[in-house]
Design a protein around this motif. Sequence first.
Motif, PDB file in Angstrom:
ATOM      1  N   SER A  17       0.864  -1.311   0.029  1.00  0.00           N
ATOM      2  CA  SER A  17      -0.085  -0.077  -0.149  1.00  0.00           C
ATOM      3  C   SER A  17       0.863   1.213  -0.087  1.00  0.00           C
ATOM      4  O   SER A  17       0.352   2.270  -0.072  1.00  0.00           O
ATOM      5  CB  SER A  17      -0.872  -0.033   1.256  1.00  0.00           C
ATOM      6  N   GLY A  18       2.290   1.119   0.030  1.00  0.00           N
ATOM      7  CA  GLY A  18       3.203   2.255   0.023  1.00  0.00           C
ATOM      8  C   GLY A  18       3.428   2.902   1.542  1.00  0.00           C
ATOM      9  O   GLY A  18       4.178   3.725   1.529  1.00  0.00           O
ATOM     10  N   GLN A  19       2.854   2.164   2.531  1.00  0.00           N
ATOM     11  CA  GLN A  19       3.177   2.729   3.900  1.00  0.00           C
ATOM     12  C   GLN A  19       4.335   1.934   4.412  1.00  0.00           C
ATOM     13  O   GLN A  19       4.733   0.708   3.992  1.00  0.00           O
ATOM     14  CB  GLN A  19       2.110   2.460   4.472  1.00  0.00           C
ATOM     15  N   TRP A  20       5.139   2.506   5.219  1.00  0.00           N
ATOM     16  CA  TRP A  20       6.511   1.970   5.718  1.00  0.00           C
ATOM     17  C   TRP A  20       6.255   0.919   6.886  1.00  0.00           C
ATOM     18  O   TRP A  20       5.433   1.125   7.706  1.00  0.00           O
ATOM     19  CB  TRP A  20       7.363   3.165   6.031  1.00  0.00           C
ATOM     20  N   CYS A  21       6.935  -0.170   6.557  1.00  0.00           N
ATOM     21  CA  CYS A  21       7.127  -1.374   7.593  1.00  0.00           C
ATOM     22  C   CYS A  21       8.242  -1.793   7.874  1.00  0.00           C
ATOM     23  O   CYS A  21       9.297  -1.426   7.139  1.00  0.00           O
ATOM     24  CB  CYS A  21       6.103  -2.751   7.010  1.00  0.00           C
ATOM     25  N   VAL A  22       8.075  -2.545   9.007  1.00  0.00           N
ATOM     26  CA  VAL A  22       9.441  -3.269   9.550  1.00  0.00           C
ATOM     27  C   VAL A  22       9.414  -4.717   9.170  1.00  0.00           C
ATOM     28  O   VAL A  22       8.522  -5.544   9.499  1.00  0.00           O
ATOM     29  CB  VAL A  22       9.833  -2.924  10.916  1.00  0.00           C
ATOM     30  N   PHE A  23      10.401  -5.270   8.427  1.00  0.00           N
ATOM     31  CA  PHE A  23      10.383  -6.511   8.027  1.00  0.00           C
ATOM     32  C   PHE A  23      11.543  -7.450   8.566  1.00  0.00           C
ATOM     33  O   PHE A  23      12.723  -6.794   8.718  1.00  0.00           O
ATOM     34  CB  PHE A  23      10.368  -6.720   6.587  1.00  0.00           C
ATOM     35  N   PRO A  33       1.716  -0.768   9.477  1.00  0.00           N
ATOM     36  CA  PRO A  33       2.421   0.185   8.844  1.00  0.00           C
ATOM     37  C   PRO A  33       2.823   1.587   9.791  1.00  0.00           C
ATOM     38  O   PRO A  33       2.026   1.773  10.614  1.00  0.00           O
ATOM     39  CB  PRO A  33       1.640   0.395   7.674  1.00  0.00           C
ATOM     40  N   PHE A  34       3.635   2.336   8.953  1.00  0.00           N
ATOM     41  CA  PHE A  34       4.012   3.774   9.456  1.00  0.00           C
ATOM     42  C   PHE A  34       3.698   4.784   8.699  1.00  0.00           C
ATOM     43  O   PHE A  34       4.027   4.140   7.335  1.00  0.00           O
ATOM     44  CB  PHE A  34       5.319   3.791  10.225  1.00  0.00           C
ATOM     45  N   SER A  35       3.411   5.851   8.938  1.00  0.00           N
ATOM     46  CA  SER A  35       3.259   6.916   7.796  1.00  0.00           C
ATOM     47  C   SER A  35       4.536   7.645   7.261  1.00  0.00           C
ATOM     48  O   SER A  35       4.375   8.269   6.491  1.00  0.00           O
ATOM     49  CB  SER A  35       2.608   8.032   8.539  1.00  0.00           C
ATOM     50  N   SER A  36       5.648   7.232   7.978  1.00  0.00           N
ATOM     51  CA  SER A  36       6.833   7.728   7.302  1.00  0.00           C
ATOM     52  C   SER A  36       7.913   6.585   7.688  1.00  0.00           C
ATOM     53  O   SER A  36       8.040   5.971   8.617  1.00  0.00           O
ATOM     54  CB  SER A  36       7.223   9.308   8.218  1.00  0.00           C
ATOM     55  N   GLN A  37       9.208   6.651   6.821  1.00  0.00           N
ATOM     56  CA  GLN A  37      10.296   5.948   6.841  1.00  0.00           C
ATOM     57  C   GLN A  37      11.006   6.246   8.377  1.00  0.00           C
ATOM     58  O   GLN A  37      11.304   5.211   8.929  1.00  0.00           O
ATOM     59  CB  GLN A  37      11.297   6.114   5.882  1.00  0.00           C
ATOM     60  N   GLU A  38      10.914   7.382   8.687  1.00  0.00           N
ATOM     61  CA  GLU A  38      11.584   7.787  10.069  1.00  0.00           C
ATOM     62  C   GLU A  38      11.078   7.177  11.064  1.00  0.00           C
ATOM     63  O   GLU A  38      11.644   6.797  12.164  1.00  0.00           O
ATOM     64  CB  GLU A  38      11.668   9.368  10.108  1.00  0.00           C
ATOM     65  N   ALA A  39       9.592   6.965  11.114  1.00  0.00           N
ATOM     66  CA  ALA A  39       8.889   6.251  12.057  1.00  0.00           C
ATOM     67  C   ALA A  39       9.136   4.985  12.073  1.00  0.00           C
ATOM     68  O   ALA A  39       9.586   4.241  13.339  1.00  0.00           O
ATOM     69  CB  ALA A  39       7.470   6.598  12.061  1.00  0.00           C
ATOM     70  N   ALA A  40       9.375   4.248  11.154  1.00  0.00           N
ATOM     71  CA  ALA A  40       9.585   2.859  11.165  1.00  0.00           C
ATOM     72  C   ALA A  40      11.246   2.688  11.422  1.00  0.00           C
ATOM     73  O   ALA A  40      11.508   1.898  12.181  1.00  0.00           O
ATOM     74  CB  ALA A  40       9.432   2.368   9.700  1.00  0.00           C
ATOM     75  N   VAL A  41      12.023   3.574  11.153  1.00  0.00           N
ATOM     76  CA  VAL A  41      13.504   3.471  11.510  1.00  0.00           C
ATOM     77  C   VAL A  41      13.791   3.545  13.149  1.00  0.00           C
ATOM     78  O   VAL A  41      14.427   2.809  13.654  1.00  0.00           O
ATOM     79  CB  VAL A  41      14.517   4.471  10.902  1.00  0.00           C
TER      80      VAL A  41
END
Length: 61
Positions: A17-23, A33-41
């Motif tokens: 869906s284009g949202q950032w996740c941790v795999f 999912p997270f709304s930004s790459q920074e939140a997932a990091v």
Amino acid sequence: MSATVSVNGYEIKPDESGQWCVFDASGENIAGPFSSQEAAVEVASVLQDQPAPPARRRNKK
């Protein structure tokens, strides 16, 4: 979109869906999912793998 980022042994990348996740290493989504790459990091930076439980010993007779 940015390229995949590796943090603390986890991959940060967008899902379908284009949202950032941790795999994890096997490709399983473990957070998000997270709304930004920074939140997932930020989340991946505090994750720790739990050691596998000890193997059960069998009683030899």
